[in-house]
Motif scaffolding. Structure first.
Motif, short mmCIF file in Angstrom:
data_model
loop_
_atom_site.label_atom_id
_atom_site.label_comp_id
_atom_site.label_asym_id
_atom_site.label_seq_id
_atom_site.Cartn_x
_atom_site.Cartn_y
_atom_site.Cartn_z
N GLY A 171 -21.27 -55.86 16.48
CA GLY A 171 -20.81 -54.73 15.68
C GLY A 171 -19.54 -55.02 14.89
O GLY A 171 -18.96 -54.08 14.31
N HIS A 172 -19.13 -56.25 14.82
CA HIS A 172 -17.88 -56.61 14.13
C HIS A 172 -18.04 -56.43 12.63
O HIS A 172 -19.14 -56.57 12.07
CB HIS A 172 -17.53 -58.06 14.45
N ARG A 173 -16.94 -56.12 11.96
CA ARG A 173 -16.96 -55.89 10.51
C ARG A 173 -17.44 -57.10 9.72
O ARG A 173 -17.91 -56.98 8.58
CB ARG A 173 -15.55 -55.50 10.03
N LEU A 174 -17.32 -58.33 10.30
CA LEU A 174 -17.72 -59.55 9.59
C LEU A 174 -19.04 -60.13 10.11
O LEU A 174 -19.43 -61.22 9.70
CB LEU A 174 -16.62 -60.61 9.71
N ALA A 175 -19.73 -59.39 10.99
CA ALA A 175 -20.92 -59.95 11.63
C ALA A 175 -22.04 -60.25 10.63
O ALA A 175 -22.87 -61.13 10.88
CB ALA A 175 -21.43 -58.99 12.70
N ARG A 176 -22.09 -59.57 9.51
CA ARG A 176 -23.17 -59.79 8.54
C ARG A 176 -22.71 -60.63 7.34
O ARG A 176 -23.48 -60.84 6.40
CB ARG A 176 -23.70 -58.44 8.03
N PRO A 252 -23.17 -65.56 15.47
CA PRO A 252 -22.51 -66.71 14.84
C PRO A 252 -22.28 -66.46 13.35
O PRO A 252 -23.12 -65.87 12.67
CB PRO A 252 -23.51 -67.86 15.04
N VAL A 253 -21.15 -66.90 12.84
CA VAL A 253 -20.85 -66.79 11.41
C VAL A 253 -20.33 -68.14 10.92
O VAL A 253 -19.66 -68.88 11.66
CB VAL A 253 -19.80 -65.68 11.12
N THR A 254 -20.65 -68.46 9.69
CA THR A 254 -20.20 -69.72 9.09
C THR A 254 -18.72 -69.63 8.73
O THR A 254 -18.30 -68.69 8.05
CB THR A 254 -21.01 -70.04 7.82
N LEU A 255 -17.95 -70.60 9.20
CA LEU A 255 -16.51 -70.60 8.94
C LEU A 255 -16.18 -71.46 7.73
O LEU A 255 -16.76 -72.52 7.52
CB LEU A 255 -15.75 -71.16 10.15
N GLU A 256 -15.23 -71.00 6.94
CA GLU A 256 -14.69 -71.77 5.82
C GLU A 256 -13.16 -71.80 5.94
O GLU A 256 -12.57 -70.79 6.30
CB GLU A 256 -15.10 -71.13 4.48
N PRO A 257 -12.55 -72.96 5.66
CA PRO A 257 -13.18 -74.24 5.36
C PRO A 257 -13.87 -74.83 6.58
O PRO A 257 -13.51 -74.52 7.72
CB PRO A 257 -12.00 -75.10 4.91
#
Length: 290
Positions: A171-176, A252-257
């Motif tokens: 439910g995190h704001r950055l999950a999508r 899981p979310v892709t991290l940058e850099p």
């Protein structure tokens, strides 16, 4: 040769039986007597008879030759991968992903080869290899990290490049989000992984201008996933670690850099020539390509 001389009664007859000349048999018997430190044969007319010491050595000859044959067979079995032993040390996420696939394929191809597995993180696993307590060490190092020359004395078999991945509650704001800059997680409570991964996390966060607030610290990847899934914080884990557990309640979310680590299999130069070790290295490489 001594057994042949005892059986035939002469150097000439022993030579004919063994396919060599009489002088060659005589020379070998003299060398054997010199090694034993006592006469083994006594000439009696045209025949040779054994001394008491010669009789004792002939009694043991069958056992000696049987032992030598058994040793030759065992070495041939190891060389032909009908037998052999490999001691493997791996870090946990490697043990749960690459190792099972590789060892299953190795067992199918070479059922006589036995592999033992212990877990250790680098650099401990690398020192275990150098100390002679294992044959292959599965290890990793981060891109751009200092000390790239620390493996110069080893055979390095590159396997794959593993990317660090962010882990946030469902439910995190950055999950999508398609990708997340690590700086966007600056105000979050953090769950840290193993000490080496934690060091990389702190470095990545500091490069983004903040120091992570680590509320929970655990070396257990399922525990990290469980804490994130319960909404208690965010984390950064290697992709291999996430593949080895079910991220229930976490995304899981892709991290940058991107932050990457190189996964390798290490062995000593002499061990790389051992057939069972070479076969294990090959199966690890195949598992990494899948």
């Amino acid at each position: 040769m001594l057994r042949a001389v005892a059986a035939t009664g002469s150097f000439s007859a022993a030579g004919r039986e063994l396919g060599c000349t009489q002088p060659a048999v005589s020379q070998q018997m003299k060398a054997l007597e010199a090694s034993a430190g006592t006469p083994l044969l006594v000439r009696n007319g045209r025949e040779m008879r054994l001394t008491q010491a010669g009789e004792a050595l002939v009694r043991h000859a069958a056992g000696i030759l049987a032992g030598l044959t058994a040793a030759e067979e065992e070495v041939a079995a190891i060389a032909g991968l009908r037998a052999g032993r490999v001691r493997l040390v791996s870090f946990p996420s490697g043990s749960s992903t690459l190792v099972p696939t590789a060892l299953a394929a190795l067992r199918a191809a070479h059922p006589g080869t036995r592999v033992s597995l212990e877990e250790a993180e680098p650099p401990e696993s690398v020192e275990t290899l150098r100390a002679g307590d294992c044959d292959i060490a599965l290890a990793f190092r981060y891109e751009g990290a200092a000390g790239a020359e620390e493996w110069d004395d080893l055979v390095v078999r590159p396997l794959l490049v593993d990317r660090l991945v962010g882990l946030v509650p469902e439910g995190h704001r950055l999950a999508r989000a398609e990708s997340v800059a690590i700086g966007e997680l600056a105000g979050e409570p953090w769950i840290a992984g193993c000490p080496r991964c934690r060091g990389q996390l702190v470095q990545a966060c500091e490069s983004a201008g903040f120091t992570p607030r680590i509320d929970f610290a655990t070396d257990d990847y399922p525990a990290v996933v469980g804490l994130v899934g319960a909404g208690l914080g965010v984390a950064v884990l290697p992709q291999l670690a996430i593949e080895s557990v079910r991220p229930r309640g976490a995304r899981p979310v892709t991290l940058e850099p991107a932050v990457r680590r190189e996964i390798v299999a290490l062995t000593l130069p002499d061990l790389a020539q051992v057939p069972a070790v070479a076969a294990t290295l090959e199966e690890l490489a195949r598992a990494a390509r899948r």
